[in-house]
Design an enzyme around this catalytic site. Structure first.
Site, PDB file in Angstrom:
ATOM      1  N   HIS A 175       0.835  -1.224   0.000  1.00 38.36           N
ATOM      2  CA  HIS A 175       0.000   0.000   0.000  1.00 38.36           C
ATOM      3  C   HIS A 175       0.866   1.270   0.000  1.00 38.36           C
ATOM      4  O   HIS A 175       0.450   2.307   0.514  1.00 38.36           O
ATOM      5  CB  HIS A 175      -0.932   0.039   1.213  1.00 38.36           C
ATOM      6  CG  HIS A 175      -1.675  -1.236   1.445  1.00 38.36           C
ATOM      7  ND1 HIS A 175      -2.899  -1.510   0.891  1.00 38.36           N
ATOM      8  CD2 HIS A 175      -1.336  -2.336   2.168  1.00 38.36           C
ATOM      9  CE1 HIS A 175      -3.299  -2.718   1.270  1.00 38.36           C
ATOM     10  NE2 HIS A 175      -2.359  -3.244   2.041  1.00 38.36           N
ATOM     11  N   SER A 215      14.488  21.941 -16.156  1.00 38.15           N
ATOM     12  CA  SER A 215      13.284  22.741 -16.356  1.00 38.15           C
ATOM     13  C   SER A 215      13.695  24.078 -16.960  1.00 38.15           C
ATOM     14  O   SER A 215      14.761  24.604 -16.657  1.00 38.15           O
ATOM     15  CB  SER A 215      12.589  22.954 -15.013  1.00 38.15           C
ATOM     16  OG  SER A 215      11.799  24.129 -15.041  1.00 38.15           O
ATOM     17  N   LYS A 259      15.683  22.035 -10.906  1.00 36.26           N
ATOM     18  CA  LYS A 259      15.040  20.766 -11.270  1.00 36.26           C
ATOM     19  C   LYS A 259      15.934  19.800 -12.042  1.00 36.26           C
ATOM     20  O   LYS A 259      16.723  20.189 -12.875  1.00 36.26           O
ATOM     21  CB  LYS A 259      13.784  21.035 -12.129  1.00 36.26           C
ATOM     22  CG  LYS A 259      12.646  21.687 -11.401  1.00 36.26           C
ATOM     23  CD  LYS A 259      12.098  20.860 -10.244  1.00 36.26           C
ATOM     24  CE  LYS A 259      11.118  19.810 -10.704  1.00 36.26           C
ATOM     25  NZ  LYS A 259       9.900  20.370 -11.267  1.00 36.26           N
ATOM     26  N   GLU A 264       9.301   8.773 -16.945  1.00 44.15           N
ATOM     27  CA  GLU A 264       7.929   9.236 -17.207  1.00 44.15           C
ATOM     28  C   GLU A 264       7.482   8.899 -18.632  1.00 44.15           C
ATOM     29  O   GLU A 264       6.338   8.505 -18.868  1.00 44.15           O
ATOM     30  CB  GLU A 264       7.832  10.751 -16.967  1.00 44.15           C
ATOM     31  CG  GLU A 264       7.946  11.102 -15.493  1.00 44.15           C
ATOM     32  CD  GLU A 264       8.108  12.597 -15.257  1.00 44.15           C
ATOM     33  OE1 GLU A 264       7.658  13.410 -16.090  1.00 44.15           O
ATOM     34  OE2 GLU A 264       8.688  12.947 -14.215  1.00 44.15           O
TER      35      GLU A 264
END
Ligand code: ARG
Length: 468
Positions: free
Chosen positions: A156, A277, A283, A290
């Site tokens: 979980h 970024s 970043k 992704e």
């Protein structure tokens, strides 16, 4: 516009119809396979006395030259032909004249395209397997090097019990191992040659289908000529297997994204496999993970698309089946790219051992072992579960871990606790006591790594022997 079937027609094909119907824009990818299949076909035609030796030689020479010219960029495959088959035949006839007109004897584009696609898929299965094998080797090496690196295991997405990095990576190893075996299975099942099925009913020429099949490295000829031109099961199986590969890569990507977050910092991605970024200078984003996660959708899409295409078409060939190509090409290329990029990302990623271990120390990952400790002292498990539950509440209240409590504090909750509790619930004990095969304890893990090395070596041997 150049068509193979002009004879029966008096009117011109509408331009839009021609464009809608044509497949050269994508089936030019099958050029190499089309030539290979045609060469095997004419060699067989000559052996059977259907064409002469001179005709066969002229055709093989012509086809070989066409292939060379295309490979060297001297001959372009242009949209003026309906499909790749028409292009090759027209070019051959242009070059060698009448002998070229005999190439298509005893053949239909239906069995021809079925063959081309099978030859292509066979090659791609080998390439995909190679890339999966490389990824599996990267994983097994990480496992070998990280058998004593402790980390929390989750259920979980909540810390559950401690494990090792080797064990966590080993879960993915097993998934990719099954993916590899699935591909071998599909290869074996599909490796039968459809050539000679003709339009769907075989041909009246005395073809030697077994011979053509053996020339092209197939196990044998397919056994029903109608099925031969209508079967796309092997593509559906492949797309299902590739969807499963992507599902595995996507789950793994999701974990890497979580582990790479500022909150977790379990891993650090190499600069070469991260992006920045345009606005936030700090970043370093996990774009590769992704994108792999994102591209899973298009591979599932290919599977659903072909399943849907095939579900309502009567036997045998129907033009609907031309739709098998673009989605399959796209899915195969996508998975090949994802496997290489993911492997590169994984192989260069740094695992932050200290942070993983620290994380395993808090979050009560040793609560199960504390309950087992009480069981060892004669407390029934259900009671032990209740006692440790109360102990955890106490710890939360005091903001301490179980092993940071004094023996007095522990005894207040249950008099059964003794000084040996600390050793019994240390991170090392929690992992090392789990010794059944498949568990993270070092002896069990070492055995699994050994078995998987044997598997990879045997797979590589097999692979090199058969080319399958
Ligand atoms: N382009 C077609 C395909 O991909 C080739 C087979 C054409 N056969 C035919 N009978 N029109 O399926």
């Amino acid at each position: 516009m150049a068509q193979l079937w002009g004879g029966r027609f008096t009117g011109e094909t509408d331009a839009l119809v021609y464009r809608f119907n044509a497949s050269i824009g994508f089936d030019k990818k099958l050029f190499g396979q089309d030539v290979e299949g045609s060469i095997a076909h004419v060699v067989m035609l000559e052996k059977q006395g259907i064409i002469t030796c001179e005709e066969k030689d002229a055709i093989v020479k012509g086809l070989t030259q066409i292939r060379k010219d295309v490979e060297e960029g001297k001959l372009a495959i242009t949209d003026q032909y309906e499909d790749i088959h028409s292009f090759v035949e027209a070019e051959l006839i242009r070059r060698i004249g009448d002998a070229g007109k005999k190439m298509h004897t005893g053949r239909s584009r239906n069995d021809q395209v079925a063959l081309d696609m099978k030859l292509y898929v066979r090659g791609e299965i080998l390439e995909l397997s190679d890339r999966l094998l490389t990824l599996s080797e990267t994983l097994l090496t990480i496992m070998e090097e990280n058998q004593a690196v402790y980390m929390p295991g989750f259920t979980h997405l909540q810390k559950a019990q401690p494990t090792t990095l080797a064990h966590h990576m080993g879960a993915y190893f097993e998934m990719f191992k099954r993916d590899l075996l699935r591909l071998s299975d599909i290869y074996k099942r599909m490796n039968y040659c459809p050539l000679g099925a003709g339009a769907f009913a075989g041909t009246t020429y005395p073809l030697d289908r077994a011979y053509t099949a053996s020339l092209l490295g197939f196990e044998g000829p397919t056994l029903n000529s109608m099925d031969s031109v209508a079967d796309r099961d092997y593509l559906i199986e492949l797309l299902a297997a590739l969807s499963t590969v992507m599902m595995h890569l996507s789950r793994f990507s999701e974990e890497i994204i979580i582990w790479n977050s500022n909150e977790y910092r379990f891993v650090e991605l190499d600069d070469g496999f991260s992006t920045g970024s345009s606005i936030m200078p700090q970043k370093k984003n996990p774009d590769i993970a992704e994108l792999v996660r994102g591209k899973t959708g298009r591979v599932y899409g290919a599977l659903m698309s072909l399943l849907t295409t095939m579900k309502g078409i009567p036997l045998a060939y129907n033009k609907d089946m031309q739709e098998d190509k673009e989605v399959s090409f796209d899915a195969i290329e996508t998975v090949k790219d994802c496997l290489v990029l993911f492997n590169g990302m994984l192989g260069t990623m740094k695992f932050n051992h200290k942070i993983m271990e620290q994380s395993a120390m808090n979050g009560f990952t040793n609560a199960t072992d504390a309950a087992d400790y009480l069981v060892g002292k004669g407390v029934p498990f259900r009671d032990a579960h209740g006692i440790i539950g109360r102990l955890v509440l106490y710890c939360i209240d005091k903001d301490k871990s179980i092993d940071a409590l004094s023996l007095e504090e522990l005894k207040q909750i249950s008099p059964v606790f003794e000084a040996d509790i600390y050793d019994a619930i240390s991170l090392k004990t929690c992992v090392e006591k789990r010794l059944t095969i498949g568990a993270p304890g070092s002896a069990a893990m070492a055995e699994v790594i050994r078995l998987n090395r044997v598997f990879l070596d045997a797979y590589k041997n097999e692979h090199h022997k058969n080319g399958s």
